[in-house]
Design an enzyme around this catalytic site. Structure first.
Site, mmCIF file in Angstrom:
data_model
loop_
_atom_site.group_PDB
_atom_site.id
_atom_site.type_symbol
_atom_site.label_atom_id
_atom_site.label_comp_id
_atom_site.label_asym_id
_atom_site.label_seq_id
_atom_site.Cartn_x
_atom_site.Cartn_y
_atom_site.Cartn_z
ATOM 1 N N GLY A 36 -30.660 -26.998 -39.679
ATOM 2 C CA GLY A 36 -30.209 -28.198 -38.964
ATOM 3 C C GLY A 36 -30.802 -29.446 -39.610
ATOM 4 O O GLY A 36 -30.084 -30.389 -39.974
ATOM 5 N N HIS A 37 -32.129 -29.425 -39.810
ATOM 6 C CA HIS A 37 -32.784 -30.557 -40.481
ATOM 7 C C HIS A 37 -32.225 -30.727 -41.905
ATOM 8 O O HIS A 37 -31.975 -31.836 -42.356
ATOM 9 C CB HIS A 37 -34.291 -30.308 -40.623
ATOM 10 C CG HIS A 37 -35.028 -30.145 -39.339
ATOM 11 N ND1 HIS A 37 -35.567 -28.944 -38.931
ATOM 12 C CD2 HIS A 37 -35.362 -31.033 -38.377
ATOM 13 C CE1 HIS A 37 -36.192 -29.097 -37.783
ATOM 14 N NE2 HIS A 37 -36.079 -30.355 -37.408
ATOM 15 N N GLN A 61 -44.611 -38.120 -27.580
ATOM 16 C CA GLN A 61 -43.341 -37.739 -26.956
ATOM 17 C C GLN A 61 -43.446 -36.408 -26.209
ATOM 18 O O GLN A 61 -42.471 -35.929 -25.660
ATOM 19 C CB GLN A 61 -42.200 -37.715 -27.974
ATOM 20 C CG GLN A 61 -42.201 -36.552 -28.948
ATOM 21 C CD GLN A 61 -41.066 -36.681 -29.952
ATOM 22 O OE1 GLN A 61 -41.022 -37.606 -30.761
ATOM 23 N NE2 GLN A 61 -40.123 -35.744 -29.900
ATOM 24 N N MET A 184 -29.552 -24.342 -33.796
ATOM 25 C CA MET A 184 -30.839 -24.173 -34.476
ATOM 26 C C MET A 184 -31.860 -25.141 -33.897
ATOM 27 O O MET A 184 -31.537 -26.284 -33.575
ATOM 28 C CB MET A 184 -30.689 -24.407 -35.970
ATOM 29 C CG MET A 184 -29.924 -23.308 -36.626
ATOM 30 S SD MET A 184 -30.052 -23.420 -38.406
ATOM 31 C CE MET A 184 -29.035 -22.025 -38.835
HETATM 32 P P1 AMP Z 1 -36.964 -32.555 -34.659
HETATM 33 O O1 AMP Z 1 -37.756 -32.069 -35.822
HETATM 34 O O2 AMP Z 1 -36.687 -31.501 -33.647
HETATM 35 O O3 AMP Z 1 -37.500 -33.844 -34.086
HETATM 36 O O4 AMP Z 1 -35.529 -32.925 -35.238
HETATM 37 C C1 AMP Z 1 -35.394 -33.850 -36.282
HETATM 38 C C2 AMP Z 1 -33.927 -34.212 -36.408
HETATM 39 O O5 AMP Z 1 -33.183 -33.033 -36.719
HETATM 40 C C3 AMP Z 1 -33.346 -34.784 -35.112
HETATM 41 O O6 AMP Z 1 -32.467 -35.855 -35.432
HETATM 42 C C4 AMP Z 1 -32.592 -33.602 -34.555
HETATM 43 O O7 AMP Z 1 -31.500 -33.959 -33.721
HETATM 44 C C5 AMP Z 1 -32.095 -32.930 -35.824
HETATM 45 N N1 AMP Z 1 -31.775 -31.534 -35.560
HETATM 46 C C6 AMP Z 1 -32.571 -30.595 -35.002
HETATM 47 N N2 AMP Z 1 -31.902 -29.420 -34.865
HETATM 48 C C7 AMP Z 1 -30.648 -29.640 -35.320
HETATM 49 C C8 AMP Z 1 -29.478 -28.835 -35.443
HETATM 50 N N3 AMP Z 1 -29.454 -27.565 -35.040
HETATM 51 N N4 AMP Z 1 -28.374 -29.383 -35.972
HETATM 52 C C9 AMP Z 1 -28.370 -30.687 -36.384
HETATM 53 N N5 AMP Z 1 -29.437 -31.504 -36.302
HETATM 54 C C10 AMP Z 1 -30.566 -30.992 -35.782
#
Ligand code: AMP
Length: 282
Positions: A36-37, A61, A184
């Site tokens: 996803g990232h 957060q 994910m």
């Molecule tokens: P996080 O590390 O959870 O803060 O996520 C960092 C970025 O990755 C944020 O913009 C999330 O929305 C994006 N993100 C996390 N999981 C996914 C996913 N499965 N599909 C698309 N973007 C994602």
């Protein structure tokens, strides 16, 4: 690709890139990177000239009883994955560098932060908005990439950027899913094998409801009732919320394209979120 821990150093490199007229792309993350990232990093690297990925597990957060300590961390793996996805810099400041200065100033957003994840995670979006503002001021990107997986966060960041006149294009990227549809998430690591099987109920509910809406169901309460009953069939699942909202994160009665079906469900102790923008593909 460079790993940078210091604000001054990352600013210097960005300044250099800007003097060469490079378009700066930014992907903020909390690390424990997955596909996803990486989809965000690939997109930033395709659409801009210089891609910065930040890795910072943002303590402000997380609520007092949440998983800040437990949150998975693996910076070496994150660096390798970021590089392979096209990043030019991984910016991974430590706590002192980002927050050690006895922070007295916070960025908060009203109304939009009060529903969905904001209702039960008090202060969560204040923590997100504050850290994203700091990162925007440090990196000064032209484009910043956020996943639709965290749909409330995406719309909040768009509104915050508009309200505070950040000259940054906020780009929402589609949700990347496992083969069975589970969105994910770094938190999927917490799921036991049984939990993992149960977790697919979020996506399956969304999929079924999408068909119902496309066949003419427009009443929010009917859709919410259907999903609630479906999730209740899974023993390990406990609903945090099932809601239909508009782009301002206000509950709606009748469903239109562009509205959002949003779910947060605990599978045993792991809280998972998923959503669907009505009218879009899954
Ligand atoms: P996080 O590390 O959870 O803060 O996520 C960092 C970025 O990755 C944020 O913009 C999330 O929305 C994006 N993100 C996390 N999981 C996914 C996913 N499965 N599909 C698309 N973007 C994602």
């Amino acid at each position: 690709m460079k790993l940078i821990n210091k604000i001054d150093e990352v600013r210097g490199l960005i300044e250099e890139a800007k003097t060469k007229n490079k378009i700066i792309g930014f992907v903020p993350t909390m690390g424990a990177l997955h596909d996803g990232h990486l989809s965000l990093i690939h997109r930033a690297s395709d659409e801009t000239d210089f891609t910065i990925v930040s890795v910072f597990v943002n303590p402000i957060q997380f609520g007092p009883n949440e998983d800040f300590e437990l949150y998975p961390r693996d910076i070496n793996r994150d660096i390798n994955l970021s590089e392979s996805a096209g990043a030019d810099i991984v910016f991974a400041p430590d706590f002192d560098e980002m927050l050690g200065n006895d922070l007295l100033t916070f960025v908060d957003i009203s109304k939009m932060s009060e529903n969905l994840c904001g209702a039960n995670r008090l202060g969560h979006f204040k923590g997100v908005c504050t850290i994203v503002t700091k990162l925007f001021n440090i990196i000064r990107p032209d484009k910043a990439y956020f996943g639709k997986k965290d749909i409330q966060q995406l719309y909040i960041i768009k509104k915050m950027s508009q309200d505070l006149n950040f000259d940054i294009e906020i780009i929402g990227c589609k949700i990347i899913r496992e083969n069975d549809g589970l969105a994910m998430s770094s938190r999927n690591k917490y799921l036991s094998e049984n939990d993992r099987n149960d977790a697919v109920v979020l996506f399956n509910s969304i999929k079924e409801v999408k068909e119902r809406i496309e066949s003419g169901e427009k009443a929010s309460n009917k859709v919410i009732e259907f999903i609630t009953n479906k999730i209740k069939e899974v023993k390990s699942a406990k609903i945090d919320y099932v809601k239909l909202v508009n782009k301002n994160m206000e509950n709606i009665d009748y469903i239109e394209d562009g509205n959002i079906l949003a779910l947060a469900v605990f599978i045993n102790k792991t809280r998972l979120i998923d959503n669907h923008i009505i009218g879009e593909n899954l």
